[in-house]
Design a protein around this motif. Structure first.
Motif, PDB file in Angstrom:
ATOM      1  N   CYS A   3       2.599  -2.508  -0.964  1.00  0.00           N
ATOM      2  CA  CYS A   3       3.791  -1.657  -0.755  1.00  0.00           C
ATOM      3  C   CYS A   3       4.639  -2.281   0.348  1.00  0.00           C
ATOM      4  O   CYS A   3       4.543  -1.858   1.513  1.00  0.00           O
ATOM      5  CB  CYS A   3       3.390  -0.232  -0.375  1.00  0.00           C
ATOM      6  SG  CYS A   3       2.523   0.681  -1.661  1.00  0.00           S
ATOM      7  N   PRO A   4       5.446  -3.291   0.039  1.00  0.00           N
ATOM      8  CA  PRO A   4       6.213  -3.990   1.075  1.00  0.00           C
ATOM      9  C   PRO A   4       7.074  -3.027   1.887  1.00  0.00           C
ATOM     10  O   PRO A   4       7.642  -2.077   1.343  1.00  0.00           O
ATOM     11  CB  PRO A   4       7.092  -4.954   0.267  1.00  0.00           C
ATOM     12  CG  PRO A   4       6.423  -5.078  -1.055  1.00  0.00           C
ATOM     13  CD  PRO A   4       5.756  -3.775  -1.317  1.00  0.00           C
ATOM     14  N   TYR A  27      10.187  -2.592   4.877  1.00  0.00           N
ATOM     15  CA  TYR A  27      11.341  -3.200   5.538  1.00  0.00           C
ATOM     16  C   TYR A  27      11.090  -3.240   7.039  1.00  0.00           C
ATOM     17  O   TYR A  27      10.687  -2.259   7.643  1.00  0.00           O
ATOM     18  CB  TYR A  27      12.588  -2.377   5.224  1.00  0.00           C
ATOM     19  CG  TYR A  27      13.899  -2.989   5.650  1.00  0.00           C
ATOM     20  CD1 TYR A  27      14.162  -4.349   5.480  1.00  0.00           C
ATOM     21  CD2 TYR A  27      14.898  -2.193   6.209  1.00  0.00           C
ATOM     22  CE1 TYR A  27      15.383  -4.895   5.848  1.00  0.00           C
ATOM     23  CE2 TYR A  27      16.117  -2.727   6.572  1.00  0.00           C
ATOM     24  CZ  TYR A  27      16.357  -4.082   6.393  1.00  0.00           C
ATOM     25  OH  TYR A  27      17.566  -4.620   6.762  1.00  0.00           O
ATOM     26  N   GLY A  60       6.309   0.679   2.511  1.00  0.00           N
ATOM     27  CA  GLY A  60       7.385   1.138   1.659  1.00  0.00           C
ATOM     28  C   GLY A  60       6.877   2.103   0.597  1.00  0.00           C
ATOM     29  O   GLY A  60       5.668   2.250   0.398  1.00  0.00           O
ATOM     30  N   ASP A  78       7.169   1.895  -2.653  1.00  0.00           N
ATOM     31  CA  ASP A  78       6.971   1.309  -3.983  1.00  0.00           C
ATOM     32  C   ASP A  78       5.695   0.471  -4.057  1.00  0.00           C
ATOM     33  O   ASP A  78       5.493  -0.442  -3.245  1.00  0.00           O
ATOM     34  CB  ASP A  78       8.165   0.431  -4.357  1.00  0.00           C
ATOM     35  CG  ASP A  78       9.470   1.202  -4.319  1.00  0.00           C
ATOM     36  OD1 ASP A  78       9.556   2.237  -5.006  1.00  0.00           O
ATOM     37  OD2 ASP A  78      10.393   0.779  -3.593  1.00  0.00           O
ATOM     38  N   MET A  96       7.811  -7.922  -7.451  1.00  0.00           N
ATOM     39  CA  MET A  96       8.634  -8.260  -6.283  1.00  0.00           C
ATOM     40  C   MET A  96       9.601  -9.397  -6.620  1.00  0.00           C
ATOM     41  O   MET A  96      10.785  -9.356  -6.288  1.00  0.00           O
ATOM     42  CB  MET A  96       7.744  -8.683  -5.110  1.00  0.00           C
ATOM     43  CG  MET A  96       6.843  -7.613  -4.551  1.00  0.00           C
ATOM     44  SD  MET A  96       5.832  -8.285  -3.180  1.00  0.00           S
ATOM     45  CE  MET A  96       4.419  -7.167  -3.240  1.00  0.00           C
ATOM     46  N   TYR A 112      12.026  -0.700  -1.946  1.00  0.00           N
ATOM     47  CA  TYR A 112      11.944  -2.161  -1.949  1.00  0.00           C
ATOM     48  C   TYR A 112      13.262  -2.810  -2.368  1.00  0.00           C
ATOM     49  O   TYR A 112      13.731  -3.743  -1.704  1.00  0.00           O
ATOM     50  CB  TYR A 112      10.819  -2.605  -2.887  1.00  0.00           C
ATOM     51  CG  TYR A 112      10.726  -4.107  -3.058  1.00  0.00           C
ATOM     52  CD1 TYR A 112      10.221  -4.910  -2.041  1.00  0.00           C
ATOM     53  CD2 TYR A 112      11.155  -4.716  -4.233  1.00  0.00           C
ATOM     54  CE1 TYR A 112      10.134  -6.288  -2.194  1.00  0.00           C
ATOM     55  CE2 TYR A 112      11.067  -6.097  -4.393  1.00  0.00           C
ATOM     56  CZ  TYR A 112      10.561  -6.878  -3.373  1.00  0.00           C
ATOM     57  OH  TYR A 112      10.482  -8.237  -3.523  1.00  0.00           O
ATOM     58  N   ARG A 113      13.862  -2.343  -3.439  1.00  0.00           N
ATOM     59  CA  ARG A 113      15.085  -2.979  -3.917  1.00  0.00           C
ATOM     60  C   ARG A 113      16.188  -2.938  -2.859  1.00  0.00           C
ATOM     61  O   ARG A 113      16.905  -3.917  -2.636  1.00  0.00           O
ATOM     62  CB  ARG A 113      15.565  -2.300  -5.211  1.00  0.00           C
ATOM     63  CG  ARG A 113      16.776  -2.994  -5.832  1.00  0.00           C
ATOM     64  CD  ARG A 113      17.227  -2.340  -7.131  1.00  0.00           C
ATOM     65  NE  ARG A 113      18.314  -3.096  -7.715  1.00  0.00           N
ATOM     66  CZ  ARG A 113      18.172  -4.138  -8.508  1.00  0.00           C
ATOM     67  NH1 ARG A 113      16.955  -4.540  -8.847  1.00  0.00           N
ATOM     68  NH2 ARG A 113      19.217  -4.790  -8.986  1.00  0.00           N
TER      69      ARG A 113
END
Length: 342
Positions: free
Chosen positions: A208-209, A211, A241, A243, A250, A301-302
């Protein structure tokens, strides 16, 4: 009345630099530690901060912080050997650096303010056999990096009484003011796809990256809370994140935003590659506790990918403007070119 003091341990690293920039606009006095020499671009970006060389294993240098900066009210530990392969190669070094024994021992001697310790941990403490791990799920790491981070969490919780441990995922975002040598994930994906040849990405490993500015925001929120309320905490939080994404997903998002062909993203199994380290297949995390305690909703993420590249483009425009203005030393307003020091 004197200002509250915040110390960032590992301030010249990726998260450390972003955190220092976030703190630069706060009302706090700020200092940071570094291993050898502080990078000049970072010193230029945060001119009112103090930099201290510290040996994280022996603790040499911490006493100088007490003398020259004063006892900190908040300490954020961003320092770590965070590349799993490097930890596998030298497990002893990973344990010595990642378990902050010298730091905690020093903090325990500071009787006047009993600082809040905010310690950065990782999603790799989890085994990876299910989705959306919660903080109270058992930590069963599968590699040395994860084991060193579990050992750090245990050491802090047993030896110190005022802490917040943040388990983060892959941290994504813009490059730092003093560029770090470590490869940044989003920028790397964009770089390899820009060459126009297909690239392998795993479809069966999930994270779950998060920011980087969201991690900074969580740290600042906890800092402000401790400074204003002075209520000790023993807090463990997943910080990631919203997502759950595979490496292939990704990459597909980066390709879409950057205008690369989706056909360049070749989906493969992680089992096809020997990376020299065991990697947990699914360490996505549940962040409901983060929302309940801090009322915080991380960036999707986006959107984080879009913001990352927008920031890079803005920085490039600033540099171009600086070069254009160097001939006259002025901008179109007749004043010095704004932002040329960043």
């Amino acid at each position: 009345m004197s200002k509250s003091r915040v110390l960032v341990v590992g301030g010249s690293g990726y998260l450390g630099q972003h955190l220092l920039q976030g703190l630069s606009s706060s009302s706090y006095d700020v200092a940071f530690t570094h291993h050898s020499f502080p990078p000049q671009p970072l010193l230029d970006a945060i001119p009112h901060s103090l930099a201290f060389p510290v040996d994280l294993i022996t603790g040499q240098g911490f006493d100088q912080i007490s003398l020259k900066f004063g006892q900190p009210h908040v300490v954020v530990n961003c320092a770590a050997i965070s590349v799993p392969r490097d930890c596998e190669k030298d497990p002893d070094a990973a344990m010595c650096i990642n378990v902050p024994s010298a730091l905690v021992n020093w903090l325990s001697t500071l009787k006047d303010c009993h600082p809040l310790l905010i310690h950065l941990s990782t999603d790799q403490v989890y085994e990876g056999i299910k989705s959306f791990y919660k903080e109270d799920d058992e930590a069963v790491p599968v590699n040395v990096y994860g084991k060193s981070k579990v050992a750090a969490e245990k050491f802090i919780s047993e030896k110190y009484s005022n802490y917040a441990i943040l388990r983060t995922s892959i941290i994504i975002g813009p490059q730092t003011v003093a560029p770090i040598p470590k490869t940044l994930p989003i920028q790397w994906i964009d770089s390899v796809l820009s060459k126009g040849a297909p690239v392998d990405f795993f479809h069966d490993e999930f994270r779950c990256p998060v920011y980087v500015k969201d991690v900074v925001a969580v740290i600042l929120t906890l800092t402000n809370q401790w400074i204003s309320e002075k209520r000790q905490m023993q807090l463990l939080l997943n910080v990631c994140g919203p997502d759950r994404l595979s490496r292939a997903q990704m990459a597909e998002t980066v390709a879409d935003i950057r205008g690369h062909s989706a056909s360049l993203v070749k989906s493969v199994s992680a089992s096809t590659v020997d990376r020299g380290v065991k990697s947990p297949p699914d360490i996505s995390m549940d962040i409901s506790k983060l929302g309940e305690i801090l009322g915080f909703s991380p960036t999707p993420y986006r959107e984080a990918v879009r913001l990352t590249f927008e920031s890079a483009e803005a920085r490039q425009e600033t540099r171009t403007a600086c070069r254009a203005g160097q001939g006259t030393g002025t901008s179109m307003t007749g004043r010095g070119v704004a932002g040329c020091g960043s």
